[in-house]
Write a protein that holds these residues in place. Sequence first.
Motif, mmCIF file in Angstrom:
data_model
loop_
_atom_site.group_PDB
_atom_site.id
_atom_site.type_symbol
_atom_site.label_atom_id
_atom_site.label_comp_id
_atom_site.label_asym_id
_atom_site.label_seq_id
_atom_site.Cartn_x
_atom_site.Cartn_y
_atom_site.Cartn_z
ATOM 1 N N ARG A 142 -24.124 9.838 18.541
ATOM 2 C CA ARG A 142 -23.924 8.702 19.445
ATOM 3 C C ARG A 142 -23.958 9.098 20.917
ATOM 4 O O ARG A 142 -23.848 8.228 21.794
ATOM 5 C CB ARG A 142 -22.592 8.018 19.116
ATOM 6 N N LEU A 143 -24.113 10.383 21.215
ATOM 7 C CA LEU A 143 -24.182 10.823 22.609
ATOM 8 C C LEU A 143 -25.484 10.327 23.244
ATOM 9 O O LEU A 143 -26.476 10.098 22.549
ATOM 10 C CB LEU A 143 -24.101 12.350 22.692
ATOM 11 N N PRO A 144 -25.502 10.187 24.581
ATOM 12 C CA PRO A 144 -26.711 9.688 25.263
ATOM 13 C C PRO A 144 -27.960 10.523 24.962
ATOM 14 O O PRO A 144 -29.026 9.972 24.720
ATOM 15 C CB PRO A 144 -26.323 9.777 26.744
ATOM 16 N N ASN A 145 -27.822 11.842 25.004
ATOM 17 C CA ASN A 145 -28.937 12.727 24.659
ATOM 18 C C ASN A 145 -28.463 13.667 23.552
ATOM 19 O O ASN A 145 -28.140 14.826 23.798
ATOM 20 C CB ASN A 145 -29.394 13.528 25.882
ATOM 21 N N PRO A 146 -28.408 13.162 22.335
ATOM 22 C CA PRO A 146 -27.800 13.932 21.252
ATOM 23 C C PRO A 146 -28.577 15.195 20.911
ATOM 24 O O PRO A 146 -29.816 15.189 20.888
ATOM 25 C CB PRO A 146 -27.817 12.954 20.079
ATOM 26 N N PRO A 147 -27.863 16.283 20.666
ATOM 27 C CA PRO A 147 -28.530 17.510 20.215
ATOM 28 C C PRO A 147 -28.955 17.360 18.764
ATOM 29 O O PRO A 147 -28.449 16.499 18.036
ATOM 30 C CB PRO A 147 -27.430 18.570 20.361
ATOM 31 N N LYS A 148 -29.873 18.194 18.342
ATOM 32 C CA LYS A 148 -30.238 18.238 16.932
ATOM 33 C C LYS A 148 -29.134 18.978 16.185
ATOM 34 O O LYS A 148 -28.578 19.954 16.697
ATOM 35 C CB LYS A 148 -31.569 18.959 16.734
ATOM 36 N N HIS B 151 -22.121 21.088 27.945
ATOM 37 C CA HIS B 151 -23.260 22.007 28.010
ATOM 38 C C HIS B 151 -24.536 21.258 27.632
ATOM 39 O O HIS B 151 -24.501 20.283 26.878
ATOM 40 C CB HIS B 151 -23.053 23.183 27.044
ATOM 41 N N ARG B 152 -25.624 21.718 28.146
ATOM 42 C CA ARG B 152 -26.921 21.132 27.768
ATOM 43 C C ARG B 152 -27.390 21.835 26.493
ATOM 44 O O ARG B 152 -28.084 22.849 26.542
ATOM 45 C CB ARG B 152 -27.932 21.313 28.904
ATOM 46 N N VAL B 153 -26.994 21.287 25.369
ATOM 47 C CA VAL B 153 -27.247 21.927 24.083
ATOM 48 C C VAL B 153 -28.445 21.281 23.389
ATOM 49 O O VAL B 153 -28.547 20.049 23.321
ATOM 50 C CB VAL B 153 -25.996 21.815 23.171
ATOM 51 N N ASP B 154 -29.354 22.103 22.887
ATOM 52 C CA ASP B 154 -30.517 21.595 22.156
ATOM 53 C C ASP B 154 -30.210 21.429 20.669
ATOM 54 O O ASP B 154 -30.617 20.443 20.050
ATOM 55 C CB ASP B 154 -31.704 22.548 22.313
ATOM 56 N N VAL B 155 -29.513 22.416 20.105
ATOM 57 C CA VAL B 155 -29.238 22.425 18.666
ATOM 58 C C VAL B 155 -27.784 22.824 18.434
ATOM 59 O O VAL B 155 -27.267 23.732 19.097
ATOM 60 C CB VAL B 155 -30.165 23.413 17.916
ATOM 61 N N VAL B 156 -27.152 22.149 17.486
ATOM 62 C CA VAL B 156 -25.790 22.505 17.072
ATOM 63 C C VAL B 156 -25.838 22.985 15.633
ATOM 64 O O VAL B 156 -26.312 22.272 14.741
ATOM 65 C CB VAL B 156 -24.829 21.307 17.183
ATOM 66 N N LEU B 157 -25.374 24.212 15.416
ATOM 67 C CA LEU B 157 -25.228 24.748 14.067
ATOM 68 C C LEU B 157 -23.793 24.451 13.660
ATOM 69 O O LEU B 157 -22.853 25.025 14.210
ATOM 70 C CB LEU B 157 -25.508 26.247 14.063
ATOM 71 N N LEU B 158 -23.608 23.542 12.708
ATOM 72 C CA LEU B 158 -22.314 22.904 12.504
ATOM 73 C C LEU B 158 -21.792 23.079 11.082
ATOM 74 O O LEU B 158 -22.454 22.685 10.108
ATOM 75 C CB LEU B 158 -22.471 21.412 12.832
ATOM 76 N N ASP B 159 -20.598 23.666 10.969
ATOM 77 C CA ASP B 159 -19.946 23.816 9.678
ATOM 78 C C ASP B 159 -19.457 22.448 9.190
ATOM 79 O O ASP B 159 -19.119 21.578 9.999
ATOM 80 C CB ASP B 159 -18.764 24.781 9.809
ATOM 81 N N VAL B 160 -19.407 22.255 7.887
ATOM 82 C CA VAL B 160 -18.973 20.974 7.340
ATOM 83 C C VAL B 160 -17.454 20.856 7.305
ATOM 84 O O VAL B 160 -16.875 19.912 7.846
ATOM 85 C CB VAL B 160 -19.558 20.753 5.921
ATOM 86 N N ARG B 161 -16.784 21.809 6.669
ATOM 87 C CA ARG B 161 -15.342 21.684 6.434
ATOM 88 C C ARG B 161 -14.560 22.403 7.542
ATOM 89 O O ARG B 161 -14.558 23.631 7.635
ATOM 90 C CB ARG B 161 -14.981 22.258 5.063
ATOM 91 N N MET B 162 -13.912 21.597 8.392
ATOM 92 C CA MET B 162 -13.122 22.133 9.508
ATOM 93 C C MET B 162 -11.908 21.245 9.726
ATOM 94 O O MET B 162 -11.895 20.079 9.329
ATOM 95 C CB MET B 162 -13.968 22.182 10.790
ATOM 96 N N PRO B 163 -10.874 21.780 10.393
ATOM 97 C CA PRO B 163 -9.684 20.968 10.685
ATOM 98 C C PRO B 163 -9.917 20.006 11.842
ATOM 99 O O PRO B 163 -10.949 20.056 12.506
ATOM 100 C CB PRO B 163 -8.638 22.032 11.052
ATOM 101 N N VAL B 164 -8.955 19.139 12.053
ATOM 102 C CA VAL B 164 -8.940 18.157 13.142
ATOM 103 C C VAL B 164 -10.029 17.108 12.935
ATOM 104 O O VAL B 164 -9.776 15.976 12.558
ATOM 105 C CB VAL B 164 -9.048 18.808 14.540
#
Length: 219
Positions: free
Chosen positions: A71-77, A46-59
């Motif tokens: 490290r993605l070519p066009n990294p989201p914030k 997906h063309r994502v602008d912002v990622v709201l990201l939890d810290v503690r998750m599995p995997v």
Amino acid sequence: MIRVMVVDDERMVCAYLSALLATAGDIEVVAQAYDGAEAVEKAMAHRVDVVLLDVRMPVVDGLAAAERLARLPNPPKVVMLTTFDLEEYVHRALRAHAVGFLLKEADPEVIVAAVRAAATGGAMLAPSVTRRLLAEFTRTEAAARHEARRAVAALTARERDVLTGLGEGLSNAEIAARLFLEDTTIKGYVSRVLTKLDCANRTQAALVAHDAGLVARRG
């Protein structure tokens, strides 16, 4: 519209955050993910602008995911959202270029504001995180000043004069004119100063001069 992906291993939290952001009017939740590995895959899909990201998750946890997203070519914030504000988490998140670090207890309007700030190149940190970083910065600055003063104390008076000139950004000729010495003499002094301070170049020496208080700080 700001295109956002919400990532949290608790589906109810994911649903809540998605619904919250949807009420903002200028934010569209285009994807949800429930672990860090899935987040990276969906960020590429997906063309994502912002990622709201939890810290503690599995995997793959949120911190590792933030590092991969950077490290993605066009990294989201990335805005980290967690119930924990441990110093280890904060430092690793910032090293992974996260632009926000909020606690889940933050008011809804603060979360929305953080997403908007991230999308426009800004940053937002939880007050407790900001206080901690400022305290650490103060400790680091104090240590740098102490070390610089210790190093400068080993210089002769003339070497300190030369170092002051370096801190002011003066050329060898300008330092020579100030001290009524030959350019070649100043060149020798500069070489000795760099050696004594274990500096690779004039710029590093200038920083020592500032930290030692030989040159007034600007701004």
